[in-house]
Design a protein around this motif. Structure first.
Motif, mmCIF file in Angstrom:
data_model
loop_
_atom_site.group_PDB
_atom_site.id
_atom_site.type_symbol
_atom_site.label_atom_id
_atom_site.label_comp_id
_atom_site.label_asym_id
_atom_site.label_seq_id
_atom_site.Cartn_x
_atom_site.Cartn_y
_atom_site.Cartn_z
ATOM 1 N N LEU A 1 -2.144 13.517 -5.913
ATOM 2 C CA LEU A 1 -1.617 12.655 -4.855
ATOM 3 C C LEU A 1 -1.302 13.458 -3.593
ATOM 4 O O LEU A 1 -1.668 13.056 -2.480
ATOM 5 N N GLU A 2 -0.663 14.602 -3.755
ATOM 6 C CA GLU A 2 -0.374 15.489 -2.616
ATOM 7 C C GLU A 2 -1.676 15.963 -1.966
ATOM 8 O O GLU A 2 -1.781 16.015 -0.741
ATOM 9 N N ARG A 3 -2.665 16.299 -2.789
ATOM 10 C CA ARG A 3 -3.949 16.758 -2.271
ATOM 11 C C ARG A 3 -4.642 15.642 -1.487
ATOM 12 O O ARG A 3 -5.214 15.876 -0.429
ATOM 13 N N HIS B 1 0.847 -1.195 0.000
ATOM 14 C CA HIS B 1 0.000 0.000 0.000
ATOM 15 C C HIS B 1 0.881 1.243 0.000
ATOM 16 O O HIS B 1 2.064 1.178 0.321
ATOM 17 N N VAL B 2 0.273 2.356 -0.345
ATOM 18 C CA VAL B 2 0.922 3.668 -0.300
ATOM 19 C C VAL B 2 0.188 4.472 0.771
ATOM 20 O O VAL B 2 -0.989 4.809 0.594
ATOM 21 N N THR B 3 0.847 4.748 1.876
ATOM 22 C CA THR B 3 0.200 5.443 2.988
ATOM 23 C C THR B 3 -0.034 6.907 2.647
ATOM 24 O O THR B 3 0.877 7.606 2.223
ATOM 25 N N LEU B 4 -1.272 7.361 2.865
ATOM 26 C CA LEU B 4 -1.617 8.772 2.715
ATOM 27 C C LEU B 4 -1.492 9.489 4.062
ATOM 28 O O LEU B 4 -0.995 10.609 4.141
ATOM 29 N N ALA B 5 -1.977 8.847 5.131
ATOM 30 C CA ALA B 5 -1.893 9.407 6.486
ATOM 31 C C ALA B 5 -1.869 8.246 7.468
ATOM 32 O O ALA B 5 -2.608 7.269 7.298
ATOM 33 N N PHE B 6 -1.022 8.362 8.493
ATOM 34 C CA PHE B 6 -0.921 7.343 9.523
ATOM 35 C C PHE B 6 -1.256 7.957 10.872
ATOM 36 O O PHE B 6 -0.718 9.004 11.234
ATOM 37 N N MET B 7 -2.158 7.313 11.574
ATOM 38 C CA MET B 7 -2.576 7.766 12.904
ATOM 39 C C MET B 7 -2.284 6.647 13.895
ATOM 40 O O MET B 7 -2.952 5.615 13.867
ATOM 41 N N THR C 1 -7.724 13.628 16.183
ATOM 42 C CA THR C 1 -6.714 12.610 16.439
ATOM 43 C C THR C 1 -5.358 13.046 15.891
ATOM 44 O O THR C 1 -5.276 13.893 15.002
ATOM 45 N N GLU C 2 -4.315 12.463 16.425
ATOM 46 C CA GLU C 2 -2.949 12.834 16.050
ATOM 47 C C GLU C 2 -2.518 12.094 14.790
ATOM 48 O O GLU C 2 -2.765 10.898 14.637
ATOM 49 N N VAL C 3 -1.861 12.816 13.896
ATOM 50 C CA VAL C 3 -1.340 12.246 12.655
ATOM 51 C C VAL C 3 0.177 12.199 12.767
ATOM 52 O O VAL C 3 0.798 13.123 13.290
ATOM 53 N N ASP C 4 0.764 11.103 12.262
ATOM 54 C CA ASP C 4 2.221 11.020 12.220
ATOM 55 C C ASP C 4 2.732 12.217 11.433
ATOM 56 O O ASP C 4 2.235 12.504 10.345
ATOM 57 N N GLY C 5 3.705 12.919 11.966
ATOM 58 C CA GLY C 5 4.161 14.176 11.394
ATOM 59 C C GLY C 5 5.099 14.087 10.213
ATOM 60 O O GLY C 5 5.601 15.091 9.754
ATOM 61 N N GLN C 6 5.370 12.897 9.710
ATOM 62 C CA GLN C 6 6.293 12.749 8.591
ATOM 63 C C GLN C 6 5.781 13.473 7.346
ATOM 64 O O GLN C 6 4.593 13.462 7.059
ATOM 65 N N ARG C 7 6.698 14.073 6.621
ATOM 66 C CA ARG C 7 6.360 14.711 5.346
ATOM 67 C C ARG C 7 5.940 13.624 4.355
ATOM 68 O O ARG C 7 6.534 12.553 4.306
ATOM 69 N N PHE C 8 4.910 13.912 3.574
ATOM 70 C CA PHE C 8 4.412 12.931 2.609
ATOM 71 C C PHE C 8 5.416 12.745 1.488
ATOM 72 O O PHE C 8 5.804 13.694 0.808
ATOM 73 N N ARG C 9 5.855 11.529 1.317
ATOM 74 C CA ARG C 9 6.741 11.146 0.222
ATOM 75 C C ARG C 9 6.174 9.845 -0.337
ATOM 76 O O ARG C 9 6.326 8.790 0.280
ATOM 77 N N PRO C 10 5.471 9.911 -1.469
ATOM 78 C CA PRO C 10 4.763 8.728 -1.962
ATOM 79 C C PRO C 10 5.706 7.556 -2.242
ATOM 80 O O PRO C 10 6.683 7.694 -2.979
ATOM 81 N N ILE D 1 -12.159 14.678 -5.867
ATOM 82 C CA ILE D 1 -10.777 14.473 -6.311
ATOM 83 C C ILE D 1 -10.792 13.719 -7.645
ATOM 84 O O ILE D 1 -11.430 12.669 -7.752
ATOM 85 N N PRO D 2 -10.106 14.221 -8.657
ATOM 86 C CA PRO D 2 -10.055 13.482 -9.926
ATOM 87 C C PRO D 2 -9.226 12.204 -9.782
ATOM 88 O O PRO D 2 -8.389 12.096 -8.891
ATOM 89 N N VAL D 3 -9.465 11.245 -10.643
ATOM 90 C CA VAL D 3 -8.768 9.966 -10.611
ATOM 91 C C VAL D 3 -7.374 10.127 -11.225
ATOM 92 O O VAL D 3 -7.258 10.394 -12.420
ATOM 93 N N PRO D 4 -6.319 9.974 -10.409
ATOM 94 C CA PRO D 4 -4.966 10.047 -10.974
ATOM 95 C C PRO D 4 -4.544 8.683 -11.529
ATOM 96 O O PRO D 4 -5.025 7.643 -11.072
ATOM 97 N N VAL D 5 -3.671 8.707 -12.511
ATOM 98 C CA VAL D 5 -3.092 7.476 -13.044
ATOM 99 C C VAL D 5 -1.633 7.458 -12.599
ATOM 100 O O VAL D 5 -0.887 8.423 -12.806
ATOM 101 N N LEU D 6 -1.241 6.342 -11.962
ATOM 102 C CA LEU D 6 0.105 6.206 -11.389
ATOM 103 C C LEU D 6 0.741 4.906 -11.848
ATOM 104 O O LEU D 6 0.083 4.044 -12.412
#
Length: 190
Positions: A105-107, A40-46, A121-130, A68-73
């Motif tokens: 993806l950033e959005r 999986h690709v984590t968007l947000a971790f709590m 709730t608290e979110v892990d503070g790591q910067r998003f890096r897909p 949100i539009p459908v992105p192709v990855l």
């Protein structure tokens, strides 16, 4: 309390493609390999969410992703955390294949984090890096050769049709890994 995350789960053909690439190579390193069914690709971790907030989080996230539009990855290329010389986790990156997919993806990640904050709730503070983690190391090591190998990997492209909300039950899966429980599938482009 629940360990909760929202993620993009690649479709089976993308999972199978990456698994086929990794399978003959896994025996050459004593990493703790991620099971393909947990890719999986984590968007947000709590890390700690009150049980009664899980459904509310999913509802908030659905509202945030409604238009949100459908992105192709595609999965391609190496990611080493924190770097190739002192790696603790090895991953495959994500490459945007549709116009604006990187922004989408950033959005998505931003809205996943905002939904967590909105429910208190608290979110892990790591910067998003897909990325999609393929292995964790028991202790830091130089993975330069693995990074070079992963530079040759390019998976099939796919449209991201949904975000998934998952509860992680530590130590309840095979080999003392976490067991993942999907609690919501949130469609994009609706």
């Amino acid at each position: 309390m629940a360990r909760l995350f929202s993620a993009i789960v690649p479709p089976s053909d993308a999972v199978e493609h990456l698994d086929a690439f990794l399978e003959p190579r896994r025996a050459s390193a004593e990493f703790r390999w991620t099971l393909p069914e947990q890719f999986h690709v984590t968007l947000a971790f709590m890390p700690s969410v009150a049980d009664h907030l899980v459904d509310e989080y999913a509802e908030r996230l659905a509202g945030g992703l409604a238009r949100i539009p459908v992105p192709v990855l595609r999965l391609a290329g190496p990611v080493a955390f924190p770097n190739a010389a002192e790696t603790r986790a090895l991953a495959v990156g994500l490459v945007p294949e549709s116009e604006g997919a990187d922004v989408v993806l950033e959005r998505m990640a931003g809205r996943a984090r905002n939904a967590a904050v909105a429910v208190g709730t608290e979110v892990d503070g790591q910067r998003f890096r897909p990325h999609l983690t393929i292995a964790r190391l028991r202790r830091t090591a130089d993975t330069t050769n693995w990074v070079r190998l992963l530079e040759t990997y390019t998976g099939p492209e796919w449209p991201v049709l949904a975000a998934t909300v998952i509860v992680s039950h530590l130590g309840e899966g095979p080999g003392n890994r976490p067991r993942y429980e999907t609690v919501a599938e949130i469609p994009l482009g609706q």
